[in-house]
Design an enzyme around this catalytic site. Sequence first.
Site, short mmCIF file in Angstrom:
data_model
loop_
_atom_site.label_atom_id
_atom_site.label_comp_id
_atom_site.label_asym_id
_atom_site.label_seq_id
_atom_site.Cartn_x
_atom_site.Cartn_y
_atom_site.Cartn_z
N HIS A 110 38.87 37.66 43.24
CA HIS A 110 40.32 37.72 43.13
C HIS A 110 40.81 36.86 41.97
CE1 HIS A 110 44.52 37.14 44.89
NE2 HIS A 110 44.37 38.45 44.87
N LYS A 112 41.66 35.49 38.18
CA LYS A 112 42.23 36.02 36.94
C LYS A 112 41.96 35.01 35.84
CE LYS A 112 44.64 38.12 40.34
NZ LYS A 112 44.75 37.72 41.74
N ASP A 117 36.56 32.28 22.63
CA ASP A 117 35.89 31.38 21.68
C ASP A 117 35.71 29.96 22.24
OD1 ASP A 117 35.61 33.39 19.84
OD2 ASP A 117 37.31 32.77 18.60
N HIS A 293 54.57 37.16 43.84
CA HIS A 293 53.12 37.23 43.71
C HIS A 293 52.52 35.90 43.25
CE1 HIS A 293 49.18 38.80 42.15
NE2 HIS A 293 49.30 39.52 43.24
N LYS A 295 51.18 32.13 43.21
CA LYS A 295 50.55 31.21 44.16
C LYS A 295 50.62 29.83 43.52
CE LYS A 295 48.07 35.32 43.99
NZ LYS A 295 48.92 36.16 44.79
N ASP A 300 55.88 16.03 44.44
CA ASP A 300 56.43 14.77 43.89
C ASP A 300 56.68 14.82 42.38
OD1 ASP A 300 56.46 13.70 46.39
OD2 ASP A 300 54.69 12.43 46.12
#
Length: 385
Positions: A110, A112, A117, A293, A295, A300
């Site tokens: 899951h 991404k 380089d 979508h 997350k 603080d």
Amino acid sequence: MSKYLPFTRDNDLTLLYLGQRYFTALVAAIDSATREVVLETYIFEPDDAGRQVAAALERAAQRGVAVRVILDGVGTSRRLPFLVDWVESGVVHRIYNPRLFGKFGFSRTHRKLAIIDHAVAFVGGINIIDDDNAGDGTRMDGPRWDFAVQCRGPIVAAISIAFHIQWLRLAPGYLGTPFRYRRRGQRGRLHAPYAGQAAFVARDNLHNRRAVEKAYLTALGRARHEVWLANPYFVPGRRLRRALTQAAKRGVAVHLLIGRNEFRLLDTAVPWLYAKLLDAGVRIGEYDVRQLHGKVAVVDDVWATVGSSNLDALSLFLNHEANVVVLDDPLVIELRDHIRQAFSEARLIDPARYGERSRWRRLRQWAAYRLYRFVMRLLTRGNYD
């Protein structure tokens, strides 16, 4: 619980809000590559965004850059129209778990990730898909609410290692990871003396089974003033729920932003968890202005995380996930402002009205949560608590 994260300092971090900004930065980085481009994603759609990124990968391969791509076997169809063009241009790809139940059980990748380089990397929650593509052939009213982080500096090495371990894991005849990568870093304090201090946190089913969960637990356990947490699929285990309620009980202002209207079962099951959170003083907002979508979380005003990990059983105990944790960087305040704005647009849960909901509604929520919990315990082999 380990208190250590592999923090490095002097990183240059840029928050990318919404897919269009991410795709623009990603394609520009790929077009500037001279040696290597690697990319790992759950969804790679053949829409405008997908074709734009696919074409950039092909251009890189055609000018001699080594290009490797990892796609998930369920999240991405293996019938992508440009796979043939990839083979002809020299783009090499591998599929993680091609079947629903495969070599790696039920787990999915899951994550991404993209690294160019060994100099610039991208980590976040944004798949290769148009901002308003619902994924079922329809268009949404607005772009997904989501984020990625562009990273330059020492943190790129850790991100690169995570990809290369995954690539080896998917090699034909794989028998086991040939080495363990364990790096002890600076103690994960909420207050850090250096700007650009960040750590890469990857969750897998081999060596880092609870890495993302532990990062959240450490930050919540040290929170003293304010927590802003946004997640589309909020069904965490007891430890995370306890950390949130304990923070609220000791006077921390805890704000929880939860996505709605994507999966009916979760829309019914998640509110069953509100009771103890509301009793502790947690403020809960349900966001349905558009698809939430992202997350992300901020603690603080000094600690933040952006990544692919939902706070549910699949992400915390089964799927491969990747997050960036950032300390004392301008990115933290920028992210906090985005969450705060979305929270102001959300529908706040009133504790009194929640307590007065009908018995039928309570029964439906209880049954949906128990069904979800039963299925997740089966899929995670009892690890979901």
